[in-house]
Design an enzyme around this catalytic site. Structure first.
Site, mmCIF file in Angstrom:
data_model
loop_
_atom_site.group_PDB
_atom_site.id
_atom_site.type_symbol
_atom_site.label_atom_id
_atom_site.label_comp_id
_atom_site.label_asym_id
_atom_site.label_seq_id
_atom_site.Cartn_x
_atom_site.Cartn_y
_atom_site.Cartn_z
ATOM 1 N N SER A 7 0.862 -1.191 0.000
ATOM 2 C CA SER A 7 0.000 0.000 0.000
ATOM 3 C C SER A 7 0.895 1.236 0.000
ATOM 4 O O SER A 7 2.034 1.192 0.495
ATOM 5 C CB SER A 7 -0.855 0.011 1.266
ATOM 6 N N TYR A 22 -1.138 -0.950 10.188
ATOM 7 C CA TYR A 22 -1.261 -1.164 8.735
ATOM 8 C C TYR A 22 -0.005 -0.648 8.037
ATOM 9 O O TYR A 22 0.626 -1.364 7.253
ATOM 10 C CB TYR A 22 -2.513 -0.441 8.243
HETATM 11 N N1 NAD Z 1 -8.764 -0.843 -0.918
HETATM 12 C C1 NAD Z 1 -7.757 0.023 -0.850
HETATM 13 O O1 NAD Z 1 -7.922 1.263 -0.883
HETATM 14 C C2 NAD Z 1 -6.358 -0.504 -0.728
HETATM 15 C C3 NAD Z 1 -5.302 0.408 -0.821
HETATM 16 C C4 NAD Z 1 -4.013 -0.056 -0.696
HETATM 17 C C5 NAD Z 1 -3.791 -1.402 -0.499
HETATM 18 N N2 NAD Z 1 -4.833 -2.271 -0.412
HETATM 19 C C6 NAD Z 1 -4.537 -3.687 -0.171
HETATM 20 O O2 NAD Z 1 -5.158 -4.506 -1.146
HETATM 21 C C7 NAD Z 1 -5.444 -5.775 -0.572
HETATM 22 C C8 NAD Z 1 -6.878 -6.179 -0.814
HETATM 23 O O3 NAD Z 1 -7.709 -5.150 -0.463
HETATM 24 P P1 NAD Z 1 -9.247 -5.202 -0.836
HETATM 25 O O4 NAD Z 1 -9.711 -3.805 -0.709
HETATM 26 O O5 NAD Z 1 -9.443 -5.916 -2.114
HETATM 27 O O6 NAD Z 1 -9.796 -6.048 0.411
HETATM 28 P P2 NAD Z 1 -10.914 -7.181 0.612
HETATM 29 O O7 NAD Z 1 -11.146 -7.193 2.075
HETATM 30 O O8 NAD Z 1 -12.091 -6.963 -0.304
HETATM 31 O O9 NAD Z 1 -10.212 -8.517 0.171
HETATM 32 C C9 NAD Z 1 -9.330 -9.172 1.012
HETATM 33 C C10 NAD Z 1 -9.770 -10.613 1.191
HETATM 34 O O10 NAD Z 1 -8.873 -11.198 2.139
HETATM 35 C C11 NAD Z 1 -9.604 -12.126 2.907
HETATM 36 N N3 NAD Z 1 -8.915 -12.416 4.163
HETATM 37 C C12 NAD Z 1 -8.858 -11.644 5.274
HETATM 38 N N4 NAD Z 1 -8.136 -12.287 6.215
HETATM 39 C C13 NAD Z 1 -7.738 -13.464 5.678
HETATM 40 C C14 NAD Z 1 -6.958 -14.541 6.143
HETATM 41 N N5 NAD Z 1 -6.455 -14.564 7.390
HETATM 42 N N6 NAD Z 1 -6.713 -15.577 5.306
HETATM 43 C C15 NAD Z 1 -7.220 -15.585 4.052
HETATM 44 N N7 NAD Z 1 -7.988 -14.603 3.553
HETATM 45 C C16 NAD Z 1 -8.225 -13.543 4.364
HETATM 46 C C17 NAD Z 1 -10.955 -11.482 3.125
HETATM 47 O O11 NAD Z 1 -11.942 -12.455 3.438
HETATM 48 C C18 NAD Z 1 -11.190 -10.777 1.776
HETATM 49 O O12 NAD Z 1 -11.975 -11.576 0.908
HETATM 50 C C19 NAD Z 1 -5.065 -5.688 0.893
HETATM 51 O O13 NAD Z 1 -3.791 -6.233 1.100
HETATM 52 C C20 NAD Z 1 -5.054 -4.190 1.140
HETATM 53 O O14 NAD Z 1 -4.219 -3.832 2.216
HETATM 54 C C21 NAD Z 1 -6.113 -1.852 -0.525
#
Ligand code: NAD
Length: 273
Positions: A153, A167
């Site tokens: 991120s 985070y």
């Molecule tokens: N959305 C944003 O603005 C953003 C920005 C920067 C980085 N990110 C990163 O992108 C990634 C995904 O984000 P997203 O917005 O798609 O999130 P999301 O929550 O929609 O998807 C993440 C998935 O991970 C699963 N998960 C959580 N804990 C788990 C575990 N212990 N084992 C297996 N699965 C698990 C959840 O069930 C979920 O389906 C993350 O690493 C997040 O930090 C997101």
């Protein structure tokens, strides 16, 4: 479909979405399958993983869902074992699992700090621990290692306006784990890269009470407006933007790219200076 990943087997960890819509992992699994990869959709939430796998199958792609808690060594070993049992190899690992808990060092409870480290950092460590030996064997047999993509991120390199100490710290550690692992396994053609998404409009953000509170006093629409206004391009990114970056890193087009932090953020880190 142009077949940029034809013949490859990809594990996407965190391939579900925590709510309706497109999370980064769900979009990435879909794009990988559209480009010809066989995709293992792993997620703690089996129903969410199955939804992604079913979407891919309905489009004519190949995928299957596995319930996996990436914080469990046994569960990750089982995931890799089932992938090998089904497809015989692992060419791509996309470590997308991540959780964001809002709070600075003073207000953040220690158990929350520990949990975020376990999910965001130990999860990626365990997945690499079990996949890299498979890629090493592939290299010995055919000269082909594999591609690992760690979803970090921009919070790893900037203060984004929201205090989430755990985070930011986990994502910064993930960047350095990416770099050192990239150097260590480069001779075996195992590439390890990170993607640093900026402000994305995904279900994770929508359903985070802490984020909505930090941005818009609990009002999700106000949060979207505030996040759009921060970005030089004038709007948040979508999960597809992360997915297409991952596609490049996963493909052979990126065969000489390793240890990279690929920022996908509409220019916002430049603005933070
Ligand atoms: N959305 C944003 O603005 C953003 C920005 C920067 C980085 N990110 C990163 O992108 C990634 C995904 O984000 P997203 O917005 O798609 O999130 P999301 O929550 O929609 O998807 C993440 C998935 O991970 C699963 N998960 C959580 N804990 C788990 C575990 N212990 N084992 C297996 N699965 C698990 C959840 O069930 C979920 O389906 C993350 O690493 C997040 O930090 C997101």
């Amino acid at each position: 479909m142009s077949g940029r990943l034809r013949g490859k087997v990809a594990i996407v960890a965190g391939a579900g979405s925590i709510g309706p819509g497109w999370g980064n992992g769900k979009a990435t699994a879909t794009v990988f399958a559209r480009e010809g990869a066989k995709v293992i959709c792993a997620d703690l939430n089996l129903a969410a993983a199955e939804e992604t796998a079913a979407f891919i199958q309905n489009e004519g792609g190949q995928a299957f869902a596995v319930q996996t808690d990436v914080t469990s060594n046994e569960a990750v070993a089982d995931l890799v074992g089932r992938t090998l049992g089904r497809y015989g190899r692992v060419d791509i690992l996309d470590n997308n699992v991540g959780i964001a808990e809002v709070g600075g060092v003073v207000e953040l409870p220690e158990e929350v700090w520990d949990r975020v480290f376990k999910v965001n950092l130990t999860g990626a460590f365990l997945a690499m621990k079990h996949v890299i030996p498979v890629m090493q064997r592939q290299f010995e047999q055919s000269g082909e290692g594999g591609s690992i993509i760690n979803i970090s991120s921009i919070a790893s390199i900037r203060y984004t306006g929201v205090p989430y100490a755990s985070y930011s710290a986990t994502k910064a550690a993930l960047n350095q784990l990416t770099r050192t692992t990239a150097v260590q396994y480069a001779p075996q053609k195992i590439r390890v890269n990170a993607i640093l998404p900026g402000l994305m409009k995904t279900p994770m953000v929508e359903h985070s009470a802490g984020l909505a509170q930090a941005y818009g006093e609990g009002d999700v629409e106000a949060m979207w407006a505030a996040r759009d206004a921060q970005v030089p391009m004038g709007h948040m990114g979508e999960a597809w933007d992360v997915a297409y970056a991952a596609l490049f890193l996963a493909s052979d087009e990126a065969r000489y790219v390793t240890g990279l932090e690929l920022v996908v953020d509409g220019g916002i880190t430049l603005k933070y200076g």
